[in-house]
Write a protein that holds these residues in place. Structure first.
Motif, short mmCIF file in Angstrom:
data_model
loop_
_atom_site.label_atom_id
_atom_site.label_comp_id
_atom_site.label_asym_id
_atom_site.label_seq_id
_atom_site.Cartn_x
_atom_site.Cartn_y
_atom_site.Cartn_z
N LEU A 565 -43.89 -2.28 -13.04
CA LEU A 565 -45.05 -1.54 -12.55
C LEU A 565 -46.30 -2.40 -12.62
O LEU A 565 -46.42 -3.30 -13.47
CB LEU A 565 -45.24 -0.26 -13.36
CG LEU A 565 -44.04 0.70 -13.35
CD1 LEU A 565 -44.30 1.88 -14.26
CD2 LEU A 565 -43.74 1.16 -11.94
N ASP A 566 -47.27 -2.10 -11.77
CA ASP A 566 -48.50 -2.89 -11.75
C ASP A 566 -49.48 -2.38 -12.81
O ASP A 566 -49.31 -1.30 -13.40
CB ASP A 566 -49.14 -2.89 -10.37
CG ASP A 566 -49.45 -1.48 -9.88
OD1 ASP A 566 -49.43 -0.54 -10.71
OD2 ASP A 566 -49.71 -1.31 -8.68
N GLY A 567 -50.53 -3.17 -13.04
CA GLY A 567 -51.50 -2.87 -14.08
C GLY A 567 -52.20 -1.54 -13.92
O GLY A 567 -52.32 -0.77 -14.90
N ILE A 570 -50.01 1.38 -15.08
CA ILE A 570 -49.82 1.38 -16.54
C ILE A 570 -51.08 1.87 -17.25
O ILE A 570 -51.03 2.66 -18.20
CB ILE A 570 -49.43 -0.03 -17.02
CG1 ILE A 570 -48.06 -0.43 -16.44
CG2 ILE A 570 -49.40 -0.10 -18.54
CD1 ILE A 570 -47.65 -1.85 -16.74
N ALA A 573 -51.30 5.54 -16.91
CA ALA A 573 -50.35 6.19 -17.80
C ALA A 573 -50.90 6.27 -19.22
O ALA A 573 -50.71 7.28 -19.92
CB ALA A 573 -49.02 5.45 -17.79
N MET A 574 -51.58 5.24 -19.67
CA MET A 574 -52.16 5.24 -21.02
C MET A 574 -53.24 6.31 -21.14
O MET A 574 -53.31 7.03 -22.14
CB MET A 574 -52.71 3.85 -21.34
CG MET A 574 -51.65 2.76 -21.45
SD MET A 574 -52.36 1.11 -21.72
CE MET A 574 -53.17 1.35 -23.29
N ILE A 637 -43.55 3.82 -19.95
CA ILE A 637 -44.11 3.17 -18.76
C ILE A 637 -44.73 1.83 -19.17
O ILE A 637 -45.61 1.77 -20.02
CB ILE A 637 -45.16 4.07 -18.09
CG1 ILE A 637 -44.48 5.31 -17.50
CG2 ILE A 637 -45.92 3.31 -17.00
CD1 ILE A 637 -45.42 6.25 -16.79
N GLY A 638 -44.25 0.78 -18.57
CA GLY A 638 -44.77 -0.55 -18.89
C GLY A 638 -44.08 -1.22 -20.05
O GLY A 638 -44.29 -2.40 -20.30
#
Length: 662
Positions: A565-567, A570, A573-574, A637-638
């Motif tokens: 996944l791209d930055g 991510i 998601a955080m 995720i990530g």
């Protein structure tokens, strides 16, 4: 001819449209003429939405015989076709009009011919031109039933008809002329339904060993004299008898993995030893299936064991998930204004059914499957508990609840016919400890892993987070229905308990970060609001970017794996994980506070308040578990892939229209 039924009848098939006045021969007319006639006067029809579809006139309305049948004969099976109507009402079967002039003669065929076992090929031997006359005869029969003193479903009809008249139900005017007001007040739905009674826990089953010969003899009794002798079936029954033997070691039950080909007769093969053990040991056997169709088949097969209907209903219980049963609190809300227009008519007809239903099962039970199809977009799902909002003992209808009836009946039943999902969730959750299965037969066992995946999977999507927000905050804006927010359900806690009130308010504030009304439009417009909507927007962009299936143009749903996944996604998601944690904390604190109030009750905690709190604890526990699962999902995720989980991103669409993502 009943004078008040002087309405023409209309029948439309794929090949022709037939129209007839009472006592007159049917004439074939065009679609345009049929629509014009429908605009002039109410027409008697069978399945108005289907007729409207065939005419290409969606606004068609009239005197639908299916609605009248549902009012007069609630909870009675009927195939929604002309021949089904004939059989349900035991009508003579009309043949074509013959004769001429102004006095046509209607020939009748009696007795009713036997139908093919393949089902309702009905209209064989029933010319379409005779169907309008049949509709008139059916309407007369139904209206005449309202005047019969021995009408079994009379109780509650007058009360329901008054409510339907206020809703301008098309049949209300005709029915009110033939249904007399009762001499004394009727016991209607909520006063008519029986209450369940608390029963002492069932003793542990006796430790017995079934002899193979006894199991084989029980099988012969079930198959009946003269039945084909199938050696595979007999071997199946003999082998299955061994799984009921007493355990030899702790936590090591007897188990059997069996596979049988089509035609062996495995259903009776395991029912024979199961029913024999249940009767001899005084215990309950749960039979778990994957499909509702097999549940219905098993119900019919077990009638061989208990021929008497009263004994059958006592000894055999059908169990399904909560979302299958009518919620009386939701129905009360619908009857008191929660439903409007045609949906309110549906609620009244469902109330008529509920008063005579065997078990309140709305999906595959004795509610006519065609009833809800008569009401466009007025689905029946709002009348069930699909989101775990039950308040249990805090509900005013708790002791009459269909779900609670089924749960308590299963504790003393011989056979409980359930589904894989319900069996697993009862094993995982402690609420039904007393009724937890100890002897289980998994039919369709090859679907067990699929059922477990579906039951215990978690979805962090827009729709799911919207439901979580509603559960915490209750209806917002122009939303209607019962107030289901935490503060409303636990108003006494918020008022009298300072710590509990603080936790409720903190949860309400945290829930504002979840998607609310208009979330999907905001995401499509590129203007998401809040951390969760930001995550959903990033997911949507990623799914579209990675799609290589060509399904984007086809309008189907899209999926992509949760990897590389791209930055921005991510990071989103955080932030979403922080918002989930902010809601999880006060709910956990509230749960602890409620448990303390139950253990050390203050003076203001009366019986009803205690019941509400106990129900809230159960519901709260499920929401806390769901939030913890969401947090766990976001944490992956990530990060490195977890071999114990299969995670993916999805965009759900129907005909190109997006309705969910996550």
């Amino acid at each position: 001819m009943i004078a008040s039924l002087n309405f023409p009848a209309l029948h439309a098939s794929h090949s022709a449209i037939w129209f007839a006045h009472p006592g007159k021969p049917a004439v074939r007319i065009s679609k345009g003429e049929a629509i014009a006639r429908a605009a002039e006067t109410p027409l008697i029809m069978l399945n108005a939405p289907l007729i409207a579809q065939r005419l290409g006139y969606p606004e068609l309305s009239g005197l639908d015989l299916l609605e009248l049948f549902a009012f007069v004969h609630p909870a009675q099976f009927m195939v929604p076709t002309p021949m089904g109507l004939v059989r349900a009402l035991k009508l003579e079967l009309p043949l074509p009009f013959r004769g001429g002039g102004n006095a046509p003669e209607l020939a009748l065929q009696s007795p009713l011919p036997t139908l093919s076992p393949k089902g309702e090929r009905a209209e064989q031997g029933l010319p379409e031109s005779s169907i309008p006359a049949l509709l008139h005869a059916a309407a007369e029969a139904l209206i005449a039933t309202l005047e019969r003193p021995d009408w079994p479903q009379r109780e509650g009809a007058w009360t329901g008809l008054q409510a339907l008249a206020r809703l301008r139900w098309p049949w209300a005017g005709v029915a009110s002329r033939h249904l007399k007001a009762p001499e004394k007040a009727e016991r209607w739905l909520f006063s008519r339904l029986p209450e369940w009674e608390e029963q002492p826990p069932r003793p542990q089953p006796r430790q017995i060993t079934l002899a193979e010969n006894d199991a084989e003899a029980q099988l012969e009794a079930l198959t009946g004299a003269g039945a084909e002798r199938r050696e595979g079936q007999r071997q199946f029954a003999r082998t299955a008898a061994h799984i009921f033997a007493p355990r030899e070691k702790r936590a090591e039950p007897h188990m059997l993995l069996a596979e049988a080909g089509t035609g062996i007769g495995k259903t009776l093969g395991y029912l024979a030893p199961a029913s024999l053990w249940s009767h001899a040991a005084g215990g309950t056997v749960w039979i778990s299936t994957y499909t509702k169709a097999l549940q219905r088949q098993l119900s019919r097969e077990t009638e061989r064991i208990y021929a008497d209907e009263a004994e059958f209903r006592k000894r055999v219980v059908i169990r399904k998930g909560r979302e299958n049963y009518l919620c009386l609190l939701n129905l009360e809300d619908a009857l008191q204004g929660g439903f409007q227009n045609r949906a309110a008519v549906l609620a009244q007809l469902v109330a008529r059914w509920a008063a005579y239903s065997r078990d309140g099962d709305m999906i595959g039970g004795d509610l006519p499957g065609w009833l809800t199809t008569l009401f466009r977009r007025a689905g029946v799902t709002a009348l069930t508990d699909r989101r775990g909002e039950c308040v249990y003992a805090g509900c005013p209808h708790y002791r009459k609840c269909f779900i609670e009836h089924a749960a308590r009946s299963s504790q003393n039943a011989d056979l409980v016919i359930a589904n894989h999902a319900l069996v697993m969730v009862n094993a995982a959750r402690a609420r039904e400890q007393q009724g937890r299965p100890t002897r289980i037969i998994f039919d369709e066992g090859h679907h067990l892993h699929d059922a477990a995946d579906s039951m215990f999977a978690v979805a962090l999507t827009g729709q799911e987070t919207v439901e979580m927000r509603r559960w915490v905050m209750g209806p917002e804006g122009k939303s209607r229905g019962r107030r289901r927010g935490l503060a409303a359900r636990l108003s006494d806690v918020a008022s009298y308990d300072e710590l509990g009130g603080r936790a409720i308010e903190a949860a309400r504030i945290a829930a504002e970060a979840l998607p609310g009304e208009g979330w999907l439009a905001r995401i499509r417009e590129g203007a998401p609001s809040g951390e969760i909507e930001q995550l959903l927007a990033a997911i949507r962009g990623t799914v579209y970017a990675r799609d290589e299936s060509g399904a984007e143009d086809a309008g189907y749903g899209l999926e992509t794996e949760l990897a590389e996944l791209d930055g921005p996604l991510i990071a989103a998601a955080m932030e979403a994980a922080r918002a989930i944690h902010a809601l999880h904390q006060p709910l956990v604190a509230l749960g602890r506070r409620l448990e303390i109030l139950i253990e050390d009750p203050p003076d203001w905690l009366d019986g009803p308040a205690r019941a509400r709190i106990e129900g809230a604890i159960a519901s709260l526990g499920w929401r806390i578990d769901l939030l913890a699962a969401w947090a766990s999902l976001l944490g992956r995720i990530g990060g490195p892939a977890d071999p114990d989980f299969v995670d993916w991103l999805a965009l759900d669409r129907v005909e190109g229209r997006e309705y969910d993502m996550g």
